[in-house]
Design a protein around this motif. Structure first.
Motif, short mmCIF file in Angstrom:
data_model
loop_
_atom_site.label_atom_id
_atom_site.label_comp_id
_atom_site.label_asym_id
_atom_site.label_seq_id
_atom_site.Cartn_x
_atom_site.Cartn_y
_atom_site.Cartn_z
N THR A 161 0.30 6.87 2.37
CA THR A 161 -0.63 7.97 2.28
C THR A 161 -1.75 7.75 3.14
OG1 THR A 161 -1.31 7.39 0.02
CG2 THR A 161 0.35 9.07 0.14
N LYS B 113 -14.23 5.18 -6.33
CA LYS B 113 -13.62 4.18 -5.27
C LYS B 113 -13.18 4.77 -4.11
CE LYS B 113 -8.75 3.35 -5.78
NZ LYS B 113 -8.57 3.29 -4.46
N MET B 114 -13.52 4.06 -2.79
CA MET B 114 -13.10 4.54 -1.62
C MET B 114 -11.59 4.74 -1.84
SD MET B 114 -13.63 3.12 1.96
CE MET B 114 -15.29 3.58 2.09
N SER B 115 -10.98 5.85 -1.31
CA SER B 115 -9.46 6.17 -1.53
C SER B 115 -9.00 6.85 -0.19
CB SER B 115 -9.32 7.11 -2.73
OG SER B 115 -7.97 6.93 -3.19
N LYS B 116 -7.93 6.35 0.26
CA LYS B 116 -7.32 7.03 1.55
C LYS B 116 -6.76 8.10 1.15
CE LYS B 116 -3.30 3.87 1.27
NZ LYS B 116 -2.62 4.47 0.35
N SER B 117 -6.39 8.65 0.05
CA SER B 117 -5.64 9.77 -0.30
C SER B 117 -6.85 10.88 -0.51
CB SER B 117 -4.98 9.62 -1.51
OG SER B 117 -5.39 9.59 -2.36
N GLY C 144 -10.79 -4.84 0.25
CA GLY C 144 -10.14 -5.24 -0.94
C GLY C 144 -8.80 -5.92 -1.06
N ASP D 120 -9.00 -1.57 -9.09
CA ASP D 120 -8.17 -0.49 -9.76
C ASP D 120 -6.46 -0.76 -10.25
OD1 ASP D 120 -7.69 -0.87 -6.76
OD2 ASP D 120 -6.47 0.97 -7.00
N GLY E 89 -11.88 0.06 2.46
CA GLY E 89 -11.51 -0.35 1.08
C GLY E 89 -10.32 -1.13 0.94
N ASN E 90 -9.19 -0.54 1.51
CA ASN E 90 -7.89 -1.16 1.63
C ASN E 90 -8.18 -2.65 2.30
OD1 ASN E 90 -6.41 1.88 2.37
ND2 ASN E 90 -6.39 0.81 0.44
N GLY F 218 -6.83 -4.78 -5.80
CA GLY F 218 -8.32 -4.49 -6.02
C GLY F 218 -8.31 -4.01 -7.76
N LYS G 198 -5.47 10.68 -11.48
CA LYS G 198 -4.49 11.32 -10.45
C LYS G 198 -4.05 12.80 -10.71
CE LYS G 198 -3.33 7.64 -7.25
NZ LYS G 198 -2.51 7.31 -6.28
N ALA H 108 -14.58 -6.64 -4.20
CA ALA H 108 -13.32 -6.28 -4.89
C ALA H 108 -13.24 -4.68 -4.92
CB ALA H 108 -13.33 -6.59 -6.47
N SER I 155 0.98 -1.34 -0.10
CA SER I 155 -0.01 -0.01 -0.04
C SER I 155 1.01 1.30 0.04
CB SER I 155 -0.89 0.00 1.29
OG SER I 155 -1.68 -1.10 1.57
N THR I 156 0.57 2.37 -0.80
CA THR I 156 1.16 3.57 -0.52
C THR I 156 0.96 4.19 0.76
OG1 THR I 156 -0.41 3.80 -2.45
CG2 THR I 156 1.66 5.10 -2.38
N VAL J 178 -14.66 -1.25 -3.08
CA VAL J 178 -15.25 -0.67 -1.94
C VAL J 178 -15.52 0.94 -2.53
CG1 VAL J 178 -15.66 0.54 0.33
CG2 VAL J 178 -14.92 -1.74 -0.18
P1 ATP Z 1 -4.31 6.07 -2.65
O1 ATP Z 1 -5.73 6.88 -2.98
O2 ATP Z 1 -3.25 6.55 -2.00
O3 ATP Z 1 -4.21 5.66 -4.08
P2 ATP Z 1 -5.86 3.67 -2.09
O4 ATP Z 1 -6.91 3.63 -1.01
O5 ATP Z 1 -6.25 3.54 -3.58
O6 ATP Z 1 -4.88 5.05 -1.83
P3 ATP Z 1 -3.54 2.04 -2.67
O7 ATP Z 1 -2.47 2.04 -1.48
O8 ATP Z 1 -3.44 2.52 -3.98
O9 ATP Z 1 -4.76 2.50 -1.68
O10 ATP Z 1 -3.82 0.23 -2.49
C1 ATP Z 1 -3.83 -0.41 -1.61
C2 ATP Z 1 -4.55 -1.87 -2.04
O11 ATP Z 1 -5.81 -1.49 -1.57
C3 ATP Z 1 -4.41 -2.07 -3.42
O12 ATP Z 1 -4.30 -3.53 -3.56
C4 ATP Z 1 -5.87 -1.69 -3.90
O13 ATP Z 1 -6.09 -2.27 -5.37
C5 ATP Z 1 -6.60 -1.84 -2.97
N1 ATP Z 1 -7.60 -0.89 -2.69
C6 ATP Z 1 -7.57 0.53 -2.85
N2 ATP Z 1 -8.86 1.06 -2.83
C7 ATP Z 1 -9.84 0.14 -2.51
C8 ATP Z 1 -10.94 0.23 -2.88
N3 ATP Z 1 -11.90 1.08 -2.72
N4 ATP Z 1 -11.81 -1.02 -2.94
C9 ATP Z 1 -10.95 -2.19 -2.82
N5 ATP Z 1 -9.68 -2.25 -2.87
C10 ATP Z 1 -8.86 -1.06 -2.75
#
Ligand code: ATP
Ligand code: MG
Length: 330
Positions: A11, A194-198, A21, A147, A17-18, A145, A111, A183, A8-9, A185
């Motif tokens: 950030t 998609k749900m994204s931690k950033s 997924g 993505d 989601g992480n 995931g 991005k 797969a 995982s990055t 979230v």
């Molecule tokens: P960022 O926004 O920094 O890219 P991210 O939430 O997308 O954060 P990543 O570090 O890019 O997280 O991904 C970590 C892992 O989590 C990867 O295997 C990715 O496929 C999975 N993942 C990320 N977001 C989701 C999501 N919304 N649903 C399912 N899996 C996810």
């Protein structure tokens, strides 16, 4: 034993989601496979990072991994920057990557729209570093995931380009493994993304170390459509479908079962129950996380141990690559 690699990055904080997924599936694989998980702090640099926060986050992510149930003995868990071979292989691969292939990456487009003030070359070439991450360890399976699918495709293409030019037998061809349910979230406020931690809007995600009050609030205020029926229908009911997905993964109940359970009930009922489920799932995680974060020396020790074990493998691959391409090696 097949080798699995994922990361995982570094950030933000890990989200539901992480967890759903990715990490939840990693957990299931840790006894059956040879697993490597890394904290992608080099990848984090593609976006502006406060140095202090980046450093702190690397510890925090490591602790979050462990708190979510990844065992540092059964797996190799390490920080990407502790293994310099990632950057070294990445350069060799960069010189094999046609610009056109990178131009096709949809995640770069997304991005670069989001980070308009810092569209740096690293953001563009990051899939190549990701290919290096994978190929260094001769990984068979990459659990990701949806993505990340396109990036794995690029990695596979790069194996082909490398073999065409330098001959076969150095890299293993990796296969993506995309879990069927949960797969993807989606964002709580905009369930078409998609749900994204950033994500800069905190309301869009649940962080795995959010406190219970916050989790409850975020789930209860999740966007839902104007109808009233609790049914899984991504086209017309993206919000409810997303909540059902999360519910189903965390409770191990099928979506059909949940639809039955909630027949005739209102969105509010589902949200209250889901909030409770998420809170009770994450409570022990948060407690363990807090405990681990109190002892940095211990975290350092575990992290360096992981890096050492990872490096033995990375060095072997890189030496073979340098030999194949004609680079003098130390
Ligand atoms: P960022 O926004 O920094 O890219 P991210 O939430 O997308 O954060 P990543 O570090 O890019 O997280 O991904 C970590 C892992 O989590 C990867 O295997 C990715 O496929 C999975 N993942 C990320 N977001 C989701 C999501 N919304 N649903 C399912 N899996 C996810
Ligand atoms: Mg991502």
């Amino acid at each position: 034993k097949k080798t699995i690699l994922s990361g995982s990055t570094v950030t933000g904080d890990l989200t539901l989601g992480n967890y759903i997924g990715a990490i939840n599936n990693w957990k299931k694989m840790q006894s059956e496979y040879d697993c490597l998980y890394f904290l992608a702090n080099l990848h984090a640099l593609t976006v502006f990072q406060d140095p202090k926060i980046l450093k702190e986050r690397t510890y925090s992510f490591f602790a979050q991994y462990l708190a979510l149930g990844l065992d540092p003995q059964k797996n190799i868990i390490f920080a990407q920057s502790h293994v310099p071979e990632h950057s070294e292989l990445s350069w060799v691969l960069t010189c094999l990557t046609p610009m056109g292939n990178l131009n096709r990456m949809t995640q770069f487009k997304e991005k670069s729209e989001k980070h308009v003030k810092n569209i740096n070359a690293g953001l563009f070439t990051y899939p190549v570093l990701m290919a290096a991450d994978i190929l260094l360890y001769q990984a068979d399976i990459i659990p990701v995931g949806e993505d990340q699918k396109q990036h794995i495709e690029l990695c596979r293409d790069l194996v082909g380009y490398f073999e065409n030019r330098y001959g076969a037998g150095i890299f293993k061809m990796p296969e993506p493994h995309i879990p069927k349910s949960g797969a993807r979230v989606m964002s709580l406020q905009d369930p078409t993304k998609k749900m994204s931690k950033s994500d800069e809007n905190e309301k869009n995600f649940v962080s795995i170390i959010d406190d219970p009050k916050k989790i409850e609030k975020k789930i209860k205020s999740a966007a839902t459509d104007s109808g009233s029926e609790i049914k899984f229908d991504v086209e017309n009911k993206a919000g409810i479908s997303n909540l059902l997905t999360i519910y189903s993964v965390l409770s191990d109940k099928s979506i059909e079962q949940l639809e039955k359970d909630y027949e005739g009930k209102m969105y509010g009922h589902l949200k209250v129950d889901l909030a409770e489920l998420v809170v009770s799932t994450l409570k022990p995680v948060k407690d363990e996380y807090d405990r681990l974060m109190q002892d940095r020396t211990h975290l350092d020790k575990l992290m360096l141990d992981g890096a050492e074990r990872a490096r033995v493998r990375a060095k072997t691959t890189l030496a073979r690559v340098y030999e194949a391409v004609g680079l003098l090696h130390r």
